[in-house]
Design an enzyme around this catalytic site. Sequence first.
Site, short mmCIF file in Angstrom:
data_model
loop_
_atom_site.label_atom_id
_atom_site.label_comp_id
_atom_site.label_asym_id
_atom_site.label_seq_id
_atom_site.Cartn_x
_atom_site.Cartn_y
_atom_site.Cartn_z
N VAL A 1 0.84 -1.19 0.00
CA VAL A 1 0.00 0.00 0.00
C VAL A 1 0.88 1.24 0.00
O VAL A 1 0.62 2.21 -0.68
CB VAL A 1 -0.93 0.01 1.23
CG1 VAL A 1 -1.84 1.21 1.19
CG2 VAL A 1 -1.73 -1.27 1.28
N GLY A 2 1.98 1.19 0.79
CA GLY A 2 2.96 2.26 0.75
C GLY A 2 2.68 3.37 1.72
O GLY A 2 3.55 3.79 2.44
N ASP A 3 1.49 3.86 1.76
CA ASP A 3 1.21 4.94 2.70
C ASP A 3 -0.09 4.69 3.42
O ASP A 3 -1.05 5.43 3.28
CB ASP A 3 1.19 6.28 1.98
CG ASP A 3 0.17 6.31 0.87
OD1 ASP A 3 -0.27 5.21 0.46
OD2 ASP A 3 -0.22 7.40 0.43
N MET A 4 -0.09 3.67 4.24
CA MET A 4 -1.24 3.35 5.06
C MET A 4 -1.56 4.55 5.93
O MET A 4 -0.70 5.04 6.65
CB MET A 4 -0.90 2.19 6.00
CG MET A 4 -0.88 0.85 5.37
SD MET A 4 -2.52 0.34 4.86
CE MET A 4 -3.32 0.17 6.43
N ARG B 1 -6.50 6.73 3.58
CA ARG B 1 -6.60 5.69 2.56
C ARG B 1 -7.85 4.82 2.74
O ARG B 1 -8.11 3.94 1.96
CB ARG B 1 -5.38 4.76 2.63
CG ARG B 1 -4.16 5.34 2.02
CD ARG B 1 -3.95 4.80 0.61
NE ARG B 1 -2.99 5.59 -0.11
CZ ARG B 1 -3.28 6.24 -1.24
NH1 ARG B 1 -4.48 6.15 -1.77
NH2 ARG B 1 -2.37 6.95 -1.83
#
Length: 929
Positions: A765-768, A772
Amino acid sequence: MAKTGAQASPVVVFSMFMLFIVLFFSFVVSDNGKEVEILLSFKSSIYDPSGFLSNWDSSATFCQWHGVTCNNNLSHVDKLDLSAKNLTGKLVSSSIFHLPFIQTLNISNNQFYGEIPEDIFSSSSSSLRFLNLSNNNFTGQIPSGSIPGLEVLDLSNNMLSGKIPPEIGSFYSLKFLDLGGNVLVGEIPVSITNITSLQFLTLASNQLVGPIPHGLSKMKSLEWIYVGYNNLSGQIPEEIGMLTSLNHLDLVYNNLTGEIPSSLGNLSDLQYLFLYQNKLTGSIPDSIFGLKKLVSLDLSDNSLSGEISELVIHLQNLEILHLFGNIFTGKIPKALTSLPRLQVLQLWSNRLSGEIPESLGRNNNLTILDLSTNNLTGRIPDGLCSSGRLFKLILFSNSLEGAIPKNLSTCTSLQRVRLQNNRLSGELSSEFRKLPLVYFLDVSNNDLSGNIGDQEWDMPALEMLSLTGNRFSGRLPNSFGSQKIEDLDLSGNGFSGTIPRSFGSLTELMQFSLSGNKLVGEIPEELSSCKKLVSLDLSHNQLSGQIPSGFAEMPVLSQLDLSDNQLSGEVPPQLGKMESLIQVNVSHNHLHGSLPSTGAFLAINSSAVSGNDLCGGAETSDLPPCKKVKNLNWWFYVACSLVALVVLAFAAFGFIFIRKRNNLELKRVENEDGIWELQFFDSNVSKSVTVNDITLSAKQHPNLVNLIGTCRSDKNAYLVYEYIKGKLLSEILHELTWERRRKIAMGIAKALKFLHSYCSPSIIVGDMSPERVIVDGKDEPRLRLSLPGLLSTENKAFISSAYVAPETRESKDMSEKSDIFGFGLILIELLTGKSPADAEFGDQHQSMVEWARYCYSDCHLEMWVDPMIRPGHASDVNHNQIVETLNLALHCTAGDPTARPSATDVSKTLQSAFRITSCVSTLKLSSSV
Ligand SMILES: *[C@@H]1O[C@H](CO)[C@@H](O)[C@H](O)[C@H]1NC(C)=O
Ligand SMILES: *[C@@H]1O[C@H](CO)[C@@H](O)[C@H](O)[C@H]1NC(C)=O
Ligand SMILES: *[C@@H]1O[C@H](CO)[C@@H](O)[C@H](O)[C@H]1NC(C)=O
Ligand SMILES: *[C@@H]1O[C@H](CO)[C@@H](O)[C@H](O)[C@H]1NC(C)=O
Ligand SMILES: *[C@@H]1O[C@H](CO)[C@@H](O)[C@H](O)[C@H]1NC(C)=O
Ligand SMILES: *[C@@H]1O[C@H](CO)[C@@H](O)[C@H](O)[C@H]1NC(C)=O
């Protein structure tokens, strides 16, 4: 004529007098009429569920109406006090503020909402002296304008936003101004320094920035300044030293830098000086020690350095001294021992060295002493408890040596004792083992010795006991005299003999370790009655016999370590069916037979089962396959033939099916769950589609928002998502009940599990972050993904995000574990209602985690849980779940990515945490600091 005139004269006088009377009364009456009208119109515009205003009607004169006070001579409303009367509604502009003679207006502590009427300060009655609108739900800006005669203005604890209007400076007569507990932004207007009559100033708990205004020195009447919990920056102005009436100065939780001005030493009336949680540097100016009236001095959590001066001896009224979380060096000043009122001394997390002054406590009034995490040497002084009031004694992580002093063994006021990580030696005296109020006792990692099982323990309050890493020996005691023990760590000693069966009656036990002793005999089956046990470690002993099959009945057991013993027999197959179990280690025993291949054994590491005579298990276990059963019966062959027939029949059917659609393309994708075959009806599509695309577009998971497409230009890239009716989690989080939050946590965990375990290659996801997550109408959370290729274009936004894992921050490293970190922060947010971006945590995401860690180990749940979901007595189940969830969140936010659980483990743990139902009764988390 003259006669007539002489007769007429009294008549004229009389009639003029009458006229005057009539005029006078008509004036008064009409004016009264206006007041009645204002009051009744106010009543009709608000909601009064408690009926406080029920006697506001024409049957009584309004001076007798509830809340109304009239002045003595004339019947005018002088004071209106409607504080805490459950009133609700909006205020309209031509309202009670216009009562012509009103001096005191108090509508605090109700539920008034909406904006404060814009004209309130410009057209209110000029007679107003006192205005209290605090503790309501007012929103919008503080109106501009001024009531020059107003003396008290209290707008605190509302939801007022925007800037403090510069007109505030024209409230020339204010003595009391409280705008605290709102969401005000911008700088403190310089004009405020024009209010030279001001005595009390509170702007705390807002979002104010910029400097503390210079020119403050004009406000000579100030006795109280409270501007903590903002984001003020710059230095503490030198001029504050000129406010010689100051009694209370509180600038905590800001971003103040520079040194503490020595001019503060001029504030000879100062009793309370609070500068903690800033970025102050330098040493404490000597002048501070001249503030003879100081009662409480708190400079903790700054970057102050240098030595703590012996001049502290002048602070003879000092009761509380907090200097922790700085970089002070040198010795603890001896002078502290002669401060007769000193109750609380907290100097932890500094670089103090040398010995603790020998007579500390003898002439003080100590209740709390915390000198932990310094470089202190020498012995623990024996007079610390001379006050008879000492209840917290916290000296861990120093280099203290010698025995625990005798006098402490008789200090019956003690409640919390943390002496771990020192070099203490000698025995725990029998008196020490009978302290009645101690609930937390940690003496781990010292050099303590002796037989602790020979004499009775009687510590009825005990919840946490750690003796780990000492040289205690002999048999284990049958009991510690407490039914409340939740955490018991006796590992790493030289205990011998068997495990007492009586430990099975510790119904509150959650963590239990006996690892690394010399225990023999069988594992008592009784341990499986500890229904709250989450972690059980019996490794590195000489235990024999079988693994009790009753362990499989323990509802929340998630970690079981039985390695390095002499256990024999088979691994009970039921252990493979436990839903709570996550980690199990049975290596280096004499176990034989087949290993379960389900549950915790599904992906078990070979090192966790090696050193036995086991077979089978999952592939990861590296064990040889179990030998097939010999002597197959005839019916086995019959059964096999039948199966073969069925398979043939299906194959034939499949052949026809494939023939019919022979333009099908198959693409194979492999992952943990086996091989997936994806079929394409158009071979062109299959060529242009990569595996990654397949897994992305195939993500039809109920907790994911489907990505419909992307639009890219040279500069920008946008992701187009399926439209979902719902709200961002970040927007609604604070209104949600625990049940809803639980559902959301579970849903996100499922989505993560899906992305990391079922998608191949797994998707990061990278940027929880709560941004989001969309919560749909059915309360299901739906995670929005970025395309991996697009993450870099979104980089700017996410690098500044407070949810990024430390390793991502440093090396832009993103992995499943960095997603887990973000998820951990979301969990903490769901539990505590706090966000890593909150001002109190600065911009360091780590500090929310540290705060949570501290809370988990040190505070009652009531201290950290979001008040919105605070469990009542009826919902101990929630209590349990909340505690378990925070525990998981802390694992997820470990600094070391390898220490974080996998997405699969997270999902499992949550599932088992949320499954704890009414069979588990009350659980109290181990207590306050
Ligand atoms: C306000 O309401 C609460 C609960 O609804 C009640 O307990 C309290 O007595 C009320 N206060 C007044 C002043 O009526
Ligand atoms: C205003 O009202 C609140 C709540 O009733 C009270 O706590 C506060 O002391 C009042 N302010 C002043 C200045 O009296
Ligand atoms: C203030 O408003 C919020 C929602 O906007 C509501 O939940 C809360 O109960 C209100 N508080 C008071 C004291 O009315
Ligand atoms: C303070 O008051 C003086 C005169 O009363 C006025 O000239 C000045 O502008 C005011 N300062 C501010 C910052 O409002
Ligand atoms: C604190 O102040 C420093 C410099 O004074 C500034 O660089 C930093 O951004 C401020 N931090 C916050 C959170 O405002
Ligand atoms: C010691 O502290 C107690 C409260 O904990 C207080 O009542 C008592 O007056 C103090 N004694 C001295 C000498 O300050």
